[in-house]
Structures are given as structure tokens and as C-alpha cells.
Design an enzyme around this catalytic site. Structure first.
Site, PDB file in Angstrom:
ATOM      1  N   HIS A  21       0.832  -1.214   0.000  1.00  0.00           N
ATOM      2  CA  HIS A  21       0.000   0.000   0.000  1.00  0.00           C
ATOM      3  C   HIS A  21       0.865   1.262   0.000  1.00  0.00           C
ATOM      4  CE1 HIS A  21      -3.849  -2.053   0.137  1.00  0.00           C
ATOM      5  NE2 HIS A  21      -3.262  -2.925   0.930  1.00  0.00           N
ATOM      6  N   THR A  22       1.981   1.180  -0.676  1.00  0.00           N
ATOM      7  CA  THR A  22       2.839   2.358  -0.865  1.00  0.00           C
ATOM      8  C   THR A  22       2.949   2.717  -2.346  1.00  0.00           C
ATOM      9  OG1 THR A  22       4.705   0.848  -0.831  1.00  0.00           O
ATOM     10  CG2 THR A  22       4.287   2.082   1.187  1.00  0.00           C
ATOM     11  N   ASP A  23       2.616   1.757  -3.242  1.00  0.00           N
ATOM     12  CA  ASP A  23       2.907   2.027  -4.671  1.00  0.00           C
ATOM     13  C   ASP A  23       2.015   3.114  -5.257  1.00  0.00           C
ATOM     14  OD1 ASP A  23       0.662   0.319  -4.770  1.00  0.00           O
ATOM     15  OD2 ASP A  23       1.440  -0.888  -6.452  1.00  0.00           O
ATOM     16  N   GLY A 105      -6.422 -15.242  -6.438  1.00  0.00           N
ATOM     17  CA  GLY A 105      -6.996 -14.593  -5.253  1.00  0.00           C
ATOM     18  C   GLY A 105      -6.160 -14.768  -4.002  1.00  0.00           C
ATOM     19  N   SER A 111      -3.710 -11.838 -11.583  1.00  0.00           N
ATOM     20  CA  SER A 111      -4.301 -11.048 -12.674  1.00  0.00           C
ATOM     21  C   SER A 111      -3.217 -10.301 -13.444  1.00  0.00           C
ATOM     22  CB  SER A 111      -5.377 -10.100 -12.155  1.00  0.00           C
ATOM     23  OG  SER A 111      -4.855  -9.179 -11.225  1.00  0.00           O
ATOM     24  N   ASP A 150       2.707  -4.745  -9.178  1.00  0.00           N
ATOM     25  CA  ASP A 150       2.537  -6.131  -9.618  1.00  0.00           C
ATOM     26  C   ASP A 150       2.967  -6.298 -11.075  1.00  0.00           C
ATOM     27  OD1 ASP A 150       1.358  -6.101  -7.165  1.00  0.00           O
ATOM     28  OD2 ASP A 150      -0.678  -6.439  -7.894  1.00  0.00           O
ATOM     29  N   TYR A 199      -9.952  -1.756  -0.896  1.00  0.00           N
ATOM     30  CA  TYR A 199      -8.729  -1.244  -1.543  1.00  0.00           C
ATOM     31  C   TYR A 199      -8.938   0.185  -2.066  1.00  0.00           C
ATOM     32  CZ  TYR A 199      -4.586  -1.152  -4.567  1.00  0.00           C
ATOM     33  OH  TYR A 199      -3.396  -0.814  -5.165  1.00  0.00           O
TER      34      TYR A 199
HETATM   35  C1  GLA Z   1      -2.367  -4.972  -4.993  1.00  0.00           C
HETATM   36  C2  GLA Z   1      -2.201  -3.894  -6.055  1.00  0.00           C
HETATM   37  C3  GLA Z   1      -0.797  -3.277  -5.984  1.00  0.00           C
HETATM   38  C4  GLA Z   1      -0.456  -2.840  -4.561  1.00  0.00           C
HETATM   39  C5  GLA Z   1      -0.768  -3.940  -3.560  1.00  0.00           C
HETATM   40  C6  GLA Z   1      -0.592  -3.478  -2.132  1.00  0.00           C
HETATM   41  O1  GLA Z   1      -1.534  -6.052  -5.259  1.00  0.00           O
HETATM   42  O2  GLA Z   1      -2.412  -4.415  -7.338  1.00  0.00           O
HETATM   43  O3  GLA Z   1      -0.690  -2.212  -6.885  1.00  0.00           O
HETATM   44  O4  GLA Z   1      -1.115  -1.639  -4.240  1.00  0.00           O
HETATM   45  O5  GLA Z   1      -2.080  -4.445  -3.704  1.00  0.00           O
HETATM   46  O6  GLA Z   1       0.733  -3.157  -1.887  1.00  0.00           O
END
Ligand code: GLA
Length: 337
Positions: A21-23, A105, A111, A150, A199
Site C-alpha cells: 500500500h505504498t505504490d 486470489g 491477474s 505487480d 482497496y
Molecule cells: C495490490 C495492487 C498493488 C499494490 C498492492 C498493495 O496487489 O495491485 O498495486 O497496491 O495491492 O501493496
């Protein structure tokens, strides 16, 4: 028409070692591509559609090359295919089959692996361009305003290395993974789809914090006092502290200080649990159980949370559960005919 040549493309899933949760606020992350991947095998066709089957999913994805609304496509898994088609607008039709070893999941980017493999199969292979395209494709397909971690990890993975990614500059710095270390992912038993989680709400809470104190990637703990809302303040505290932990983790890993690296992972989990509130009782119990074992340096939820997997860093062979994952190369494609 490029001729009906065959193509085989593959793209890995990823595990995030630290920096969740930093990207989406342009912070630091430290994931690695893993040896579980998704492959697309197929050929160009004369019909103006992308047609894909998979023994892992029901039904068939049949996406017109001019598909206008990927989020309305059925079956639901085909929306990921439609998102890529929408962003790429391939000139030729394509027909093929998807196979995958990435658990779905589970927080291991199934994905992103599918979308990156498909984009490579359709002939676009620049790592950054593909990552950006697939990030947009995920958003258009699901409405989830995900970051780029990702997709960029899947395109840019390097065997034997984790990747320190600055999600603002998009610089990718390889960090060697020690050989005598195991990275193990253990599933919590809770499966989830990002679109059904909070999210998007977390992304909005970070935006609210940035309205008040400016870019979180450039903020420090001292700035938190300027946020009155306790929930928004806690979200910002996670992002600010997580970015520091990523930096320290990369340094500890490079120095071979696995004890410190493990402690930072466990601290990251606590921050995601209490400040960011993306953990679950099952994930917390799993982290507690794993970190109590001798030889486990640290453990934390990996990826978005709300279910999915825990990642543990441990001495070789001490964990007899879950799956050991190895730092692997990024997506690739081969043509024949
Ligand atoms: C998911 C999102 C990423 C990132 C993570 C949390 O995987 O696709 O972009 O935000 O959650 O770090």
C-alpha cells in the site's frame, strides 16, 4: 495481417517482501517475481477477436478488437483479457490457451501475470510500457485503482534478485537474495477479489491525507500532527513508516542482517494490521504462529491483504508448510512459424 505464426508467452506472479500500500502514492516497494507463472500459447487469426480458453476458468473469453466496455464482459475472468485488448487495440485477432501455476486470489498477482503474459503474446514487450498498459487494463477491467508494483515486477523480475522499486521515478534496483534463505508463502485460507475489498477506499484515504500534508512519499512522521481525522492519520502513518521500513529492509538484506530484515517484515504486518486495517484474524494468527517458530526471521501479509497469503523469510528448510518461492526472471515470449 502479420501471418498466422505461433507464440508462447509467460509472465510470473510476484510476492511482495515488504512495502505494501505504498505504490499508489509513489512510494517504495520490494517485491520479487516468483517461479509460479501464467502462460499464453496461441496464434494470430483472421477473425477480429481475441479468443482464449483456460482449463482453470469456466467459459471462453471472446473479446472483439474494438471492445468498448471491458468491465461488462462475461465470464468475469475475461474482463482482464478485455482490459488488455482495450488498451492495446491489436491489429490482428488472436486465439489461444491460458495455463497457470499462480494461485488465484492469493495476493500473488495472478491477474497481473495473466495480463502481462497476454500483452507479450500480442507482441508488446517493453517492460515499463507493458507494466503501464496492464495497470490501466486492470483499472478499466475491474475499476480497482491499483498501483504499478505487480505489473512492473512481472515484466522486470530477475532470477536470484528481489526488486527495490521507486514507484514515483519507476527506477528498479535489483537486490540480491541470499542463497541460504527460504521465502515461503502460506495461504490463510481466505480468498478474495480486490474489487470486493476496501482497496479503493484506502486509495481515497491516502489522497485525503495528501490533500492535507502533500505527497506521502516526501512526508515524515512530524507531518502527521496536521491530520485531524484519526483514520486518515493512521493510514498516512502506515505509508510513511512503511517507506522507511522498505529502505531499511533493502539495506539489511544487502548486509546479510536477516534478523533485522525479519523484524522489519513483522513490524510491517503490525502496521498493515493496526494502522492500515487490511489484515484479518486468520492472517494475524498465521503471522503469529509462523514468527513463533525457530528459524523464521519474520512474516507478514503480502499484497493488498483482506485475505490471501502470508510471506515468511526463514532459514533453509525450517518451514514444512506453504510453498517455497524462488526469485525469478520476468516475462518472456517466443515465436515460431
Ligand atoms: C495490490 C495492487 C498493488 C499494490 C498492492 C498493495 O496487489 O495491485 O498495486 O497496491 O495491492 O501493496
Amino acid at each position: 495481417m502479420a501471418g498466422e505464426r505461433g507464440v508462447f508467452a509467460r509472465a510470473p506472479g510476484r510476492v511482495n517482501l515488504i512495502g505494501d500500500h505504498t505504490d499508489y502514492t509513489g512510494g517504495l516497494v520490494l517485491p520479487m517475481a516468483i517461479d509460479f507463472d501464467t502462460a499464453v500459447r496461441g496464434r494470430t487469426i483472421r477473425e477480429p477477436v481475441v479468443r482464449l480458453r483456460s482449463k482453470h476458468f469456466d467459459g471462453e473469453a471472446v473479446i472483439r478488437l474494438d471492445e468498448a466496455d471491458p468491465s461488462g464482459v462475461d465470464p468475469p475472468w475475461a474482463r482482464y483479457v478485455a482490459g488488455v485488448v482495450h488498451e492495446l487495440r491489436p491489429a490482428d485477432g488472436f486465439e489461444g490457451e491460458i495455463t497457470s501455476t499462480v494461485p488465484i486470489g492469493a495476493g500473488l498477482s495472478s491477474s497481473a501475470a495473466l495480463q502481462v503474459a497476454l500483452t507479450f503474446a500480442l507482441g508488446v514487450t517493453d517492460p515499463l510500457a507493458v507494466a503501464r498498459l496492464c495497470q490501466r487494463a486492470e483499472f478499466i477491467a475491474t475499476g480497482v485503482p491499483c498501483g504499478i508494483m505487480d505489473q512492473l515486477t512481472s515484466t522486470s523480475g530477475i532470477a536470484g534478485y528481489a526488486l527495490l522499486i521507486d514507484c514515483h521515478s519507476l527506477d528498479v534496483v535489483p537486490v540480491p537474495m541470499p542463497d541460504d534463505l527460504d521465502v515461503v508463502v502460506v495461504h490463510s485460507g481466505e480468498q478474495r477479489t480486490l474489487a470486493d475489498t476496501a482497496y479503493s477506499q484506502r486509495v481515497a484515504e491516502c489522497a485525503a491525507a495528501e490533500e492535507l500534508i502533500g505527497a506521502l512519499r516526501q512526508s515524515s512522521a512530524a507531518d502527521l500532527a496536521r491530520i485531524d481525522d484519526p483514520v486518515v492519520r493512521a493510514r498516512a502513518r502506515h505509508v510513511i513508516s512503511e517507506t522507511l521500513r522498505v529502505r531499511d529492509f533493502a539495506a539489511a538484506l544487502t548486509a546479510g542482517d536477516l534478523r533485522t530484515a525479519g523484524e522489519l517484515m513483522t513490524a510491517s504486518h503490525a502496521s498493515l494490521r493496526y494502522d492500515y486495517e487490511v489484515s484479518t484474524p486468520a492472517l494475524d494468527a498465521l503471522v503469529d504462529r509462523l514468527t513463533a517458530k525457530p528459524g523464521v526471521h519474520g512474516a507478514r501479509v503480502t499484497g493488498a491483504g483482506f485475505g490471501g497469503c502470508v510471506v515468511a523469510l526463514c532459514e533453509r528448510g525450517v518451514l514444512r508448510e506453504g510453498r517455497r518461492v524462488r526469485p525469478s526472471g520476468g516475462a518472456s515470449v517466443a515465436f515460431d512459424g
